[in-house]
Design a protein around this motif. Structure first.
Motif, PDB file in Angstrom:
ATOM      1  N   SER A  36       2.512  -6.750   3.403  1.00  0.00           N
ATOM      2  CA  SER A  36       3.962  -6.536   3.655  1.00  0.00           C
ATOM      3  C   SER A  36       4.965  -7.253   2.535  1.00  0.00           C
ATOM      4  N   ASP A  53       4.318   1.050   4.865  1.00  0.00           N
ATOM      5  CA  ASP A  53       3.857  -0.465   5.522  1.00  0.00           C
ATOM      6  C   ASP A  53       3.196   0.099   6.810  1.00  0.00           C
ATOM      7  N   GLU A  54       1.772   0.083   6.704  1.00  0.00           N
ATOM      8  CA  GLU A  54       0.818   0.301   7.802  1.00  0.00           C
ATOM      9  C   GLU A  54       1.480   1.307   8.794  1.00  0.00           C
TER      10      GLU A  54
END
Ligand SMILES: Nc1ncnc2c1ncn2[C@@H]1O[C@H](COP(=O)(O)OP(=O)(O)O)[C@@H](O)[C@H]1O
Ligand SMILES: [Mg+2]
Lengths: 222, 338
Positions: free
Chosen positions: A42, A162-163
């Motif tokens: 991140s 991000d994920e």
């Protein structure tokens, strides 16, 4: 499209989340950013979108040297980058349409053009019938797809996620990854942080691996 | 151009909507602005009226010119004509030496004794009433010294104590009103900026998202500026209503008082251009306050947007992360308590 040279990030509390990272992601490439929780994925993406500033090294994104970009220039830079967050970051008091339209509104796109592009983006993610609904009435996968539509509505040359499949079951998660794969085939540069190795095997894309803030491997350079 | 205007109108409407969503704090803020703008305005009207009353009721200013003893009636008469032709004079009266002596005899009771004088010791007197426009103390002082220098005039004297006192008092009151106005303007600034601060904190998440998708500070600022200007606008409107109400309450007792003195004094109200000025001041203060507040909070909320500088990061970043954590804790606390 993205070039990191000896980049470090030390948070104000002294924690060094990234240590001397160097890699290059070429235009129209797609890469997975992997690593355990806390590895710095991140943080790396936050540096690319200038949510955080690097404390050492040089970052060039889309031919812009981020280390030299001033506060005033950041908004214009961000319009070139589509971002998808794990926690969606949707506005819950706005309809799906208004959420997706946000990047166009801030860029001052005209009314008619705006409607056309929002519908096109919603069509791409399969939510065309739900533009009048509020995000809270949608499922987790649908909310994530609203976020994806918002990220690509501006047709940015670079998309970061991000994920994006963090909270979804396998089937939904595959659908979402296929979407990104599709964008990449249209020529968009894509970087996705994930800890699910499954997608990597399935799609066979480049892997950039972090461990404790250090670069373990930068994968295949082309 | 049209889409630009359209967008501003949209933002304006959105700001109205936003203000109406928090009616409590909006009404409070508008009320405070109304009162703080009404106070100095009323003071201003009070001064305007005081000046009017003073000019209407004061006994009139005179400049007395005592002529040289050697000046005869003919020369005195020609001097009188000359003075009458000047624009500064409204009226010039002559009291001849003989009449002056006569009056003095009657009033003083020294009649017999004065008869014994070989010749009249009193000079001829010219009494000048200046035009209203020249009743300012500085202007009067100039006239006195000018008249005093005329050939044949021994001494020019002004009974201006009353005038001077009145004008000094007015000037003092004006100064006080100005100071008070500045203080109250500050109060307006603080009130508006506080309402804007709350609005910003309420919309923290939204501002963050707008920033993440390329919204400029200017874009983010716009609805808050409108909100500030609207508060100023409605505040000024409230102030005007308050002033009109106050004047209405005062009108009939003042008329009775004026009647008692046989005067036709009319209370001066708020004129249209003064009301418009008040509205402009309200809007201006609202704009200034919101601009100030937004700038301050945008920079404070998202300090990381600044390019990294080791000194700044060293000293301030710890404080800002701490602040951030405290805020976060507080928010999650609130959520739990709900
Ligand atoms: N704002 C922050 N302040 C201090 N430390 C942070 C901050 N954000 C992340 N970290 C730390 O940096 C490391 C990397 O975090 P992150 O980039 O979120 O990892 P990942 O996304 O790979 O799980 C972690 O040890 C985390 O605790
Ligand atoms: Mg993470």
């Amino acid at each position: 499209m993205i070039r990191f040279s000896q980049v470090s990030k030390r948070y104000p509390n002294g924690h060094e989340a990234l240590k001397r990272i160097s890699f290059t992601l070429e235009r129209e490439q797609m890469a997975f950013l992997v690593g355990h929780s806390g590895a710095g994925k991140s943080t790396l993406l936050r540096l690319v979108t200038l949510i955080e500033r690097s404390t050492h090294g040089q970052i060039v994104v889309n031919n812009k040297n981020l280390t030299k970009l001033r506060r005033r220039q950041i908004p214009f830079f961000r319009r070139q980058v589509g971002v998808i967050f794990q926690d969606h970051k949707l506005l819950h008091d706005r309809t799906v349409f208004d959420n997706v339209a946000l990047p166009l509104v801030v860029a001052g796109v005209g009314h008619r053009e705006l409607g056309r592009r929002v519908r096109a983006a919603l069509d791409k993610v399969g939510l065309l019938g739900k533009e009048r609904l509020y995000p809270i009435t949608l499922s987790g996968g649908e909310q994530q797809r609203v976020g994806i539509a918002r990220a690509v509505v501006n047709r940015p040359p670079l998309v970061l996620a991000d994920e994006p499949t963090g909270n979804l079951d396998a089937e939904l998660s595959d659908e979402i990854m296929d979407l990104f794969h599709q964008f990449n085939q249209y020529g968009v540069t894509v970087m996705i942080a994930t800890h699910e190795r499954r997608h990597i095997q399935r799609l066979g894309k480049r892997v950039i691996e972090l461990k404790n803030g250090e670069l373990m491997s930068a994968g295949d350079q082309n | 151009m049209r889409t630009y205007l359209l967008r501003h109108v949209q933002v304006l409407i959105a700001s109205v909507g936003q203000l109406s969503r928090t009616p409590g704090s909006t009404l409070m803020s508008v009320g405070v602005i109304g009162i703080t703008l009404a106070l100095p305005s009323l003071l201003y009207l009070l001064l305007v009226n005081a000046e009017k009353v003073g000019n209407a009721w004061h006994p009139g200013t005179h400049i007395s010119l005592f002529l040289d003893l050697g000046v005869d009636a003919e020369r005195a008469q020609s001097l009188l004509e000359r003075l009458r032709r000047r624009e500064e004079t409204q009226q010039v009266r002559m009291i001849s030496a003989d009449r002056a002596l006569q009056e003095f005899k009657e009033l003083s009771g020294f009649g017999e004794a004065l008869d014994a004088l070989p010749h009249n010791p009193l000079p001829t007197l010219l009494v000048v009433t200046p035009e209203r426009a020249f009743e300012h103390p500085d202007e009067l002082q100039r006239l006195v010294s000018e008249f005093g220098a005329l050939p044949g005039v021994e001494l020019a004297q002004l009974d201006m104590e009353w005038v001077q006192r009145f004008h000094v008092t007015l000037r003092l009151a004006r100064r006080a009103a100005l100071v008070l106005s500045v203080l109250l303007a500050l109060a307006v600034l603080l009130t508006v900026s506080n309402t804007i601060r709350l609005a910003i904190l309420n919309r923290r998440d939204e501002i963050e998202i707008i920033q993440l998708f390329g919204g400029t500070d200017r874009f983010i600022q716009r609805p808050f500026l409108y909100s500030g200007m609207l508060q100023g606008f409605f505040g000024a409107g409230t102030a005007i209503l308050l002033i009109v109400a106050c004047l209405q309450v005062l009108r009939s007792p003042i008329r009775q008082l004026a009647d008692l003195y046989g005067s036709v004094f009319q209370i001066a109200g708020l004129r249209v251009h003064e009301a418009l000025a008040l509205v402009a001041i309200g809007i201006g203060l609202g704009w200034l306050a919101s601009r100030w507040s937004v700038r301050r909070h945008l920079h404070r909320m998202f300090p990381s947007a600044e390019p990294y500088s080791p000194t700044k990061a060293g000293t301030f970043a710890h404080i800002s992360t701490l602040r951030h954590r405290v805020l976060k804790l507080r928010r999650s606390d609130k959520r739990r308590n709900r």
